[in-house]
Design a protein around this motif. Structure first.
Motif, PDB file in Angstrom:
ATOM      1  N   CYS A   1     -78.145 -13.622 -20.611  1.00 19.35           N
ATOM      2  CA  CYS A   1     -79.573 -13.571 -20.301  1.00 19.35           C
ATOM      3  C   CYS A   1     -80.178 -12.306 -20.899  1.00 19.35           C
ATOM      4  O   CYS A   1     -79.661 -11.221 -20.673  1.00 19.35           O
TER       5      CYS A   1
ATOM      6  N   ASN B   1     -82.819 -10.889 -20.023  1.00 19.29           N
ATOM      7  CA  ASN B   1     -83.520 -10.116 -18.999  1.00 19.29           C
ATOM      8  C   ASN B   1     -82.553  -9.330 -18.124  1.00 19.29           C
ATOM      9  O   ASN B   1     -82.731  -8.137 -17.918  1.00 19.29           O
ATOM     10  N   CYS B   2     -81.524 -10.012 -17.576  1.00 24.67           N
ATOM     11  CA  CYS B   2     -80.619  -9.341 -16.641  1.00 24.67           C
ATOM     12  C   CYS B   2     -79.196  -9.257 -17.175  1.00 24.67           C
ATOM     13  O   CYS B   2     -78.334  -8.697 -16.517  1.00 24.67           O
TER      14      CYS B   2
ATOM     15  N   CYS C   1     -82.467 -18.744 -16.223  1.00 29.24           N
ATOM     16  CA  CYS C   1     -81.358 -17.926 -15.740  1.00 29.24           C
ATOM     17  C   CYS C   1     -81.246 -18.053 -14.232  1.00 29.24           C
ATOM     18  O   CYS C   1     -82.234 -17.906 -13.514  1.00 29.24           O
TER      19      CYS C   1
ATOM     20  N   CYS D   1     -81.798 -14.304 -12.358  1.00 32.77           N
ATOM     21  CA  CYS D   1     -83.097 -13.647 -12.246  1.00 32.77           C
ATOM     22  C   CYS D   1     -84.259 -14.633 -12.336  1.00 32.77           C
ATOM     23  O   CYS D   1     -85.400 -14.244 -12.081  1.00 32.77           O
TER      24      CYS D   1
HETATM   25 ZN   LIG Z   1     -81.289 -13.334 -15.989  1.00 31.50          ZN
END
Ligand SMILES: [Zn+2]
Length: 60
Positions: free
Chosen positions: A31, A33-34, A44, A47
């Motif tokens: 991911c 983002n995280c 995801c 998150c």
């Molecule tokens: Zn994520």
């Protein structure tokens, strides 16, 4: 009609398929983002983000 002159051997046939006909492709991506592992083209789970936007709310 054009016809192959020689039979394709099992080795040559399997060699051809080995490169592009992979059945068990790697289906885990990170991911952005995280950085949790997630499935590609899916929101995801960790998150709730997809394409840089929060799609679903995830409780901690
Ligand atoms: Zn994520």
């Amino acid at each position: 009609m054009a016809v192959p002159k020689r039979k394709t051997s099992k080795a040559r046939r399997d060699q051809r398929r080995a490169s592009s006909y992979r059945l068990n492709k790697v289906t885990i991506q990170e991911c952005p983002n995280c950085h949790e592992p997630k499935l590609p083209h899916r929101v995801c789970k960790a998150c709730g983000y997809y394409d840089g936007k929060e799609i679903i709310k995830v409780e901690d």
